[in-house]
Write a protein that holds these residues in place. Structure first.
Motif, PDB file in Angstrom:
ATOM      1  N   ALA A 177       0.824  -1.206   0.000  1.00  0.00           N
ATOM      2  CA  ALA A 177       0.000   0.000   0.000  1.00  0.00           C
ATOM      3  C   ALA A 177       0.860   1.259   0.000  1.00  0.00           C
ATOM      4  O   ALA A 177       0.579   2.216  -0.741  1.00  0.00           O
ATOM      5  CB  ALA A 177      -0.929  -0.007   1.213  1.00  0.00           C
ATOM      6  N   SER A 178       1.900   1.288   0.809  1.00  0.00           N
ATOM      7  CA  SER A 178       2.745   2.480   0.890  1.00  0.00           C
ATOM      8  C   SER A 178       3.486   2.729  -0.412  1.00  0.00           C
ATOM      9  O   SER A 178       3.589   3.881  -0.876  1.00  0.00           O
ATOM     10  CB  SER A 178       3.742   2.333   2.049  1.00  0.00           C
ATOM     11  N   LEU A 179       4.014   1.657  -1.018  1.00  0.00           N
ATOM     12  CA  LEU A 179       4.735   1.828  -2.271  1.00  0.00           C
ATOM     13  C   LEU A 179       3.794   2.271  -3.386  1.00  0.00           C
ATOM     14  O   LEU A 179       4.157   3.117  -4.226  1.00  0.00           O
ATOM     15  CB  LEU A 179       5.428   0.514  -2.646  1.00  0.00           C
ATOM     16  N   LEU A 180       2.583   1.732  -3.417  1.00  0.00           N
ATOM     17  CA  LEU A 180       1.612   2.148  -4.427  1.00  0.00           C
ATOM     18  C   LEU A 180       1.265   3.633  -4.278  1.00  0.00           C
ATOM     19  O   LEU A 180       1.196   4.368  -5.273  1.00  0.00           O
ATOM     20  CB  LEU A 180       0.345   1.299  -4.316  1.00  0.00           C
ATOM     21  N   VAL A 181       1.047   4.084  -3.052  1.00  0.00           N
ATOM     22  CA  VAL A 181       0.715   5.498  -2.834  1.00  0.00           C
ATOM     23  C   VAL A 181       1.880   6.388  -3.249  1.00  0.00           C
ATOM     24  O   VAL A 181       1.682   7.419  -3.911  1.00  0.00           O
ATOM     25  CB  VAL A 181       0.349   5.734  -1.361  1.00  0.00           C
ATOM     26  N   ALA A 182       3.104   6.007  -2.877  1.00  0.00           N
ATOM     27  CA  ALA A 182       4.266   6.826  -3.209  1.00  0.00           C
ATOM     28  C   ALA A 182       4.441   6.955  -4.723  1.00  0.00           C
ATOM     29  O   ALA A 182       4.646   8.060  -5.246  1.00  0.00           O
ATOM     30  CB  ALA A 182       5.524   6.234  -2.571  1.00  0.00           C
ATOM     31  N   CYS A 183       4.357   5.842  -5.418  1.00  0.00           N
ATOM     32  CA  CYS A 183       4.526   5.890  -6.877  1.00  0.00           C
ATOM     33  C   CYS A 183       3.364   6.628  -7.551  1.00  0.00           C
ATOM     34  O   CYS A 183       3.579   7.398  -8.495  1.00  0.00           O
ATOM     35  CB  CYS A 183       4.643   4.469  -7.427  1.00  0.00           C
ATOM     36  N   ALA A 184       2.148   6.404  -7.073  1.00  0.00           N
ATOM     37  CA  ALA A 184       1.000   7.091  -7.661  1.00  0.00           C
ATOM     38  C   ALA A 184       1.115   8.602  -7.495  1.00  0.00           C
ATOM     39  O   ALA A 184       0.794   9.365  -8.418  1.00  0.00           O
ATOM     40  CB  ALA A 184      -0.294   6.586  -7.020  1.00  0.00           C
ATOM     41  N   MET A 185       1.585   9.051  -6.331  1.00  0.00           N
ATOM     42  CA  MET A 185       1.755  10.488  -6.121  1.00  0.00           C
ATOM     43  C   MET A 185       2.865  11.037  -7.010  1.00  0.00           C
ATOM     44  O   MET A 185       2.781  12.171  -7.508  1.00  0.00           O
ATOM     45  CB  MET A 185       2.066  10.770  -4.663  1.00  0.00           C
ATOM     46  N   GLY A 186       3.917  10.244  -7.230  1.00  0.00           N
ATOM     47  CA  GLY A 186       4.977  10.687  -8.137  1.00  0.00           C
ATOM     48  C   GLY A 186       4.479  10.847  -9.558  1.00  0.00           C
ATOM     49  O   GLY A 186       4.747  11.867 -10.215  1.00  0.00           O
ATOM     50  N   TRP A 187       3.749   9.872 -10.051  1.00  0.00           N
ATOM     51  CA  TRP A 187       3.202   9.974 -11.413  1.00  0.00           C
ATOM     52  C   TRP A 187       2.157  11.079 -11.509  1.00  0.00           C
ATOM     53  O   TRP A 187       2.064  11.767 -12.540  1.00  0.00           O
ATOM     54  CB  TRP A 187       2.601   8.635 -11.824  1.00  0.00           C
ATOM     55  N   LEU A 188       1.382  11.260 -10.444  1.00  0.00           N
ATOM     56  CA  LEU A 188       0.386  12.326 -10.452  1.00  0.00           C
ATOM     57  C   LEU A 188       1.055  13.696 -10.504  1.00  0.00           C
ATOM     58  O   LEU A 188       0.598  14.594 -11.227  1.00  0.00           O
ATOM     59  CB  LEU A 188      -0.492  12.218  -9.204  1.00  0.00           C
ATOM     60  N   TRP A 189       2.147  13.855  -9.776  1.00  0.00           N
ATOM     61  CA  TRP A 189       2.880  15.125  -9.832  1.00  0.00           C
ATOM     62  C   TRP A 189       3.490  15.330 -11.216  1.00  0.00           C
ATOM     63  O   TRP A 189       3.542  16.452 -11.728  1.00  0.00           O
ATOM     64  CB  TRP A 189       3.958  15.171  -8.766  1.00  0.00           C
ATOM     65  N   GLN A 190       3.965  14.244 -11.834  1.00  0.00           N
ATOM     66  CA  GLN A 190       4.551  14.362 -13.171  1.00  0.00           C
ATOM     67  C   GLN A 190       3.535  14.911 -14.169  1.00  0.00           C
ATOM     68  O   GLN A 190       3.879  15.724 -15.037  1.00  0.00           O
ATOM     69  CB  GLN A 190       5.060  12.993 -13.627  1.00  0.00           C
ATOM     70  N   LEU A 329      -5.501   9.691  -1.169  1.00  0.00           N
ATOM     71  CA  LEU A 329      -5.016   8.511  -1.890  1.00  0.00           C
ATOM     72  C   LEU A 329      -4.563   7.423  -0.915  1.00  0.00           C
ATOM     73  O   LEU A 329      -4.817   6.230  -1.145  1.00  0.00           O
ATOM     74  CB  LEU A 329      -3.871   8.916  -2.814  1.00  0.00           C
ATOM     75  N   ALA A 330      -3.910   7.813   0.185  1.00  0.00           N
ATOM     76  CA  ALA A 330      -3.437   6.828   1.158  1.00  0.00           C
ATOM     77  C   ALA A 330      -4.607   6.103   1.814  1.00  0.00           C
ATOM     78  O   ALA A 330      -4.554   4.881   2.020  1.00  0.00           O
ATOM     79  CB  ALA A 330      -2.577   7.517   2.222  1.00  0.00           C
ATOM     80  N   VAL A 331      -5.670   6.812   2.140  1.00  0.00           N
ATOM     81  CA  VAL A 331      -6.845   6.182   2.737  1.00  0.00           C
ATOM     82  C   VAL A 331      -7.492   5.200   1.759  1.00  0.00           C
ATOM     83  O   VAL A 331      -7.833   4.063   2.114  1.00  0.00           O
ATOM     84  CB  VAL A 331      -7.847   7.245   3.208  1.00  0.00           C
ATOM     85  N   ALA A 332      -7.651   5.629   0.504  1.00  0.00           N
ATOM     86  CA  ALA A 332      -8.298   4.776  -0.480  1.00  0.00           C
ATOM     87  C   ALA A 332      -7.472   3.526  -0.765  1.00  0.00           C
ATOM     88  O   ALA A 332      -8.009   2.400  -0.793  1.00  0.00           O
ATOM     89  CB  ALA A 332      -8.526   5.570  -1.773  1.00  0.00           C
ATOM     90  N   VAL A 333      -6.166   3.689  -0.972  1.00  0.00           N
ATOM     91  CA  VAL A 333      -5.315   2.545  -1.291  1.00  0.00           C
ATOM     92  C   VAL A 333      -5.228   1.600  -0.092  1.00  0.00           C
ATOM     93  O   VAL A 333      -5.226   0.368  -0.253  1.00  0.00           O
ATOM     94  CB  VAL A 333      -3.917   3.019  -1.708  1.00  0.00           C
ATOM     95  N   SER A 334      -5.172   2.142   1.124  1.00  0.00           N
ATOM     96  CA  SER A 334      -5.118   1.299   2.315  1.00  0.00           C
ATOM     97  C   SER A 334      -6.386   0.457   2.444  1.00  0.00           C
ATOM     98  O   SER A 334      -6.319  -0.745   2.783  1.00  0.00           O
ATOM     99  CB  SER A 334      -4.940   2.169   3.564  1.00  0.00           C
TER     100      SER A 334
END
Length: 342
Positions: A177-190, A329-334
């Motif tokens: 869950a943590s890795l998915l949130v981190a990568c999703a936020m990175g791509w979202l910022w991109q 995003l963290a709440v939803a992915v968790s």
């Protein structure tokens, strides 16, 4: 002939008859020894009520939970602080810049994986991410590292395994869950991030200091701050366990949605260091594993101290946009990860 002037009687720094003593304002100053003496005297005067309060079952239950959480978490907290300080001081930021791919889309998951192998808490990840941006690393990759490093590093995952000895799935769920949130936020910022939202830091965190001085300075800073948050978190967990009526916790815990939202809010407010939060989560046995997973995923990514650090490092405009989206995003992915893995 030099002329001297004599101040009028009753004026000047020392009035007549004071014998050169300190001004009344200074003599009334409350010093630490005086405060300690007053506290001890108060305890002696009210020793019977204090003794009865300490002997009460609710107080003994509170102290048991508090001491257990602190003693379990403290070794991991100290080890994490030592390792994060060593990385922040002795590993040059240019190393990360060379290790990341040139394409931002590929650099994001690589930065997330780097967070999984480099121990450090959120107190260290913010300045490291700032150094990466300053050295030319794509902001999307730097922000991915900022979120993943304190959430999925070996110290945190080991602490989670120790805190949940009967639930090994919790370690996998936290990692995924943590890795998915981190990568999703990175791509979202991109895709959606704008340069004017991000204010790069002006200077290095340890500029002008020797390696040893910077290392021990970082250790002292992180131990004091992270240790304080650990104590506050342990006190809150003990209070929830011993003082809050069981029917209140049961009402929140019995609702799948409310329990997840309640522990997400608690993670934001408590601001516990990621090396210690698993032991606090493990003590919240009234709540489901999915709700406690949300607590573990949200805490290292969005809390009050992190918001302040992000605003100070990258600017308030960045923090006001980045933190709420990360929280949602963290709440939803968790919730999804917990439903699948737990």
């Amino acid at each position: 002939m030099a002329l001297t002037s004599t101040p009028p009687r009753g004026t000047g720094p020392h009035r007549e008859g004071d014998g050169g003593a300190a001004p009344p304002e200074e003599s009334r100053h409350l010093t630490s020894p005086l405060l300690l003496t007053l506290v001890l005297l108060t305890a002696v005067m009210f020793q019977d009520p204090v003794r009865r309060a300490l002997a009460a079952p609710v107080t003994q239950s509170w102290m048991t939970v508090f001491v257990a959480v602190v003693l379990q978490a403290l070794p991991f907290l100290v080890l994490g602080v030592l390792l994060s300080a060593a990385i922040a001081v002795f590993v040059p930021p240019s190393f990360f810049a060379r290790a990341l791919p040139d394409r931002t889309g590929l650099a994001v998951p690589v930065a997330g994986a780097a967070g999984a192998v480099l121990p450090g808490c959120e107190c260290a990840s913010v300045p490291v991410a700032g150094a990466l941006v300053r050295r030319g690393v794509a902001p999307a990759a730097a922000l991915t590292f900022l979120l993943s490093a304190p959430a999925v590093n070996p110290i945190v995952l080991t602490a989670t395994a120790v805190a949940f000895p009967d639930e090994p799935r919790m370690v996998l769920a936290r990692f995924v869950a943590s890795l998915l949130v981190a990568c999703a936020m990175g791509w979202l910022w991109q895709r959606l991030g704008r340069t004017d939202w991000l204010r790069p830091p002006a200077r290095a965190s340890y500029e002008g200091r020797s390696g040893g001085a910077a290392f021990w300075g970082s250790v002292r800073h992180d131990v004091v701050h992270a240790g304080g948050f650990l104590v506050v978190g342990a006190m809150a967990a003990a209070t929830l366990k011993a003082v809050v009526p069981a029917e209140w916790l049961r009402a929140a815990a019995d609702s799948p949605v409310l329990s997840v939202l309640a522990l997400a809010a608690l993670a934001v407010l408590l601001s516990i260091c990621s090396e210690a939060d698993a032991f606090v989560a493990a003590s919240l046995t009234q709540f489901s594993l999915t709700a406690r997973l949300t607590f573990l995923v949200v805490g290292p990514m969005v809390d009050l101290k992190l918001f302040a650090m992000q605003a100070g490092t990258f600017g308030r405009a960045f923090a006001l946009r980045f933190a709420p989206v990360t929280l949602a995003l963290a709440v939803a992915v968790s919730a999804v990860t917990g439903a699948v893995l737990l």
